[in-house]
Design an enzyme around this catalytic site. Structure first.
Site, PDB file in Angstrom:
ATOM      1  N   ARG A  46      49.710  16.225   9.443  1.00 27.87           N
ATOM      2  CA  ARG A  46      49.051  16.363   8.146  1.00 27.87           C
ATOM      3  C   ARG A  46      48.265  17.669   8.035  1.00 27.87           C
ATOM      4  NH1 ARG A  46      48.437  10.612   8.556  1.00 27.87           N
ATOM      5  NH2 ARG A  46      46.550  10.895   9.787  1.00 27.87           N
ATOM      6  N   ASP A 203      46.946  -6.170  15.831  1.00 30.06           N
ATOM      7  CA  ASP A 203      47.628  -5.235  16.731  1.00 30.06           C
ATOM      8  C   ASP A 203      48.348  -5.998  17.843  1.00 30.06           C
ATOM      9  OD1 ASP A 203      47.841  -2.352  17.984  1.00 30.06           O
ATOM     10  OD2 ASP A 203      47.049  -3.633  19.570  1.00 30.06           O
ATOM     11  N   LYS A 207      52.607  -6.440  18.734  1.00 33.54           N
ATOM     12  CA  LYS A 207      53.209  -6.243  20.060  1.00 33.54           C
ATOM     13  C   LYS A 207      53.887  -7.516  20.554  1.00 33.54           C
ATOM     14  CE  LYS A 207      49.617  -2.853  21.127  1.00 33.54           C
ATOM     15  NZ  LYS A 207      48.371  -2.601  21.889  1.00 33.54           N
TER      16      LYS A 207
END
Length: 436
Positions: A46, A203, A207
């Protein structure tokens, strides 16, 4: 030596810079092991002006990362931007559709769009690899997909989020409460400014859904993961667990099963558990990750190591690149997408085990009788019941109990019976106890 494998890097954060350092530092070793050099051709991020601690001048800059997959001088795109959709997903789709291999550390994208991307990769006969998406530098995906390939896995579980493990370890060591330790984790860079994905278990659920798909040959199904985080835990819960012979860890667990009609089912849950002192996961401290896989011939396999950080995650990324340089493609989820099974969520009510239940209640006579009556009526057998001291709110006390082994549905029924009871100052907290 053969022609180099030419890569483009999308994302130059901590891990992206780590990949550059690793490839530059170990270039000769990597070339010997890969059978040809691995070189960086193009990069994108970015902010072009940001200082990243590495020299970017040798590499072509692309303002639009999606374009990198279409470059004629690129064989593989490494996506390290993150996010389940947006530029990361556009970059991934374009790369594979252009006939280029993709390596990613993006667990959210794989959890939500992995089947689509894997089908595209299989059709294009290119590699899709994501070792770094689960447990950082620990080669758990390779361990399941290759080292354990001959086994029928019966259960996969472990500590999949380093931020939560750091917080829980600090609460154990210092006796401090969650909010205080979270603030320290943020100050030390272990937790994001908005820690929701970590501390609420999202999160870890990303996984876990990836591991479950690989271990059990199931179509990835993130939305079926029963997810709870650690934000409701108190220092008193940690102390209580310790007095009973346990530590508390956020555990992701997946097991295949069979429904009454004989169809396959998949249990997936992320939740804080009480872990016995003598279990290997009880000794996993700090920001470390650990995964246990139980194979029908291999027995219990334990994978443990750094679950995040520039070095470990970059190591996993470059390991995938070395495989691609060697010509190793393989099915991303161990078997072709068309052969992955539909495995709807299992009914957890039939599961049996022991549980820790914590209540915050009004300090008045009859409360314990009300709680134990609900347990009795639901068929929950109480192994131990403890009431210690006052909470921080005047007039409230903490009552905790450990149940004997029994069906989870009985605990749920007991809590239903207590729902709305005026003696309960807060919703009860249920933590399952990790068995052998």
């Amino acid at each position: 030596m053969a022609e180099p494998l030419r890569i483009a890097l999308a994302g130059l954060g901590t891990v992206g810079a780590g990949v550059i350092r690793l490839i530059e530092t170990n270039a000769e070793l990597i070339a010997r092991r890969a059978g040809r050099p691995i070189t960086i051709t193009a990069i994108s991020a970015r902010d072009r002006t940001k200082k990243r601690g590495v020299d970017l001048t040798p590499y072509a800059w692309e303002d639009d990362m999606v374009v990198m997959g279409e470059r004629g001088d690129v064989d593989v795109v490494v996506e390290l931007v993150g996010g389940s959709d947006g530029p990361a997903l556009a970059c991934a789709r374009t790369t594979i559709e252009a006939g280029k291999a993709l390596v990613t550390a993006n667990k959210a994208m794989i959890a939500h769009h992995g089947l689509e991307l894997a089908a595209k990769a299989e059709a294009a006969k290119v590699a899709l690899k994501f070792e770094a998406a689960v447990a950082g530098g620990i080669p758990v995906i390779k361990g399941l997909r290759e080292g354990g390939a001959a086994n029928a896995f019966e259960r996969v579980y472990g500590i999949l989020n380093g931020t939560c493990n750091f917080i829980l370890s600090q609460m154990e060591d210092t006796g401090r409460d969650f909010a205080d330790v979270l603030a320290e984790a943020q100050a030390r860079g272990y937790a994001e400014a908005d820690p929701t994905f970590d501390v609420e278990g999202i999160d870890a659920a990303h996984k876990l859904s990836i591991l479950a798909a690989i271990a059990f040959g199931a179509k990835i199904d993130f939305n079926s993961v029963d997810t709870a985080g650690i934000s409701r835990l108190r220092a008193a819960d940690i102390a209580q667990a310790d007095s009973l012979g346990y530590v508390i860890r956020l555990i992701g667990m997946a097991e295949p099963g069979i429904a009454a009609d004989g169809s396959p089912r998949l249990f997936q849950r992320v939740q804080p558990h009480l872990v016995p002192f003598d279990h290997p996961l009880a000794h996993v401290d700090g920001a470390t990750n650990a995964v246990v896989a139980e194979g029908n011939f291999s027995g219990r396999l334990l994978f443990q190591g750094a679950g995040a950080g520039d070095g470990p995650t970059a190591s996993a990324v470059v390991a995938d690149l070395i495989d691609i340089a060697r010509g190793e493609i393989g099915a991303p989820f161990s078997v072709p997408v068309a052969e992955l099974e539909e495995m709807p969520a299992a009914d957890t009510g039939h599961r049996t085990g022991r549980a820790y239940i914590r209540f915050i209640v009004a300090d008045r006579p009859g409360v314990l009788a009300e709680i134990t009556a609900a347990m009795r009526d639901a068929g929950v057998s109480i192994e131990s019941l403890i009431q210690k001291g006052r909470s921080e709110a005047e007039g409230e006390v903490m009552v905790s109990m450990v149940t004997h082994e029994g069906p989870e549905s009985a605990v749920s029924e007991a809590l239903r019976l207590l729902d709305g009871a005026p003696s309960l100052a807060r919703p009860p907290l249920v933590l399952h106890i990790l068995g052998d």
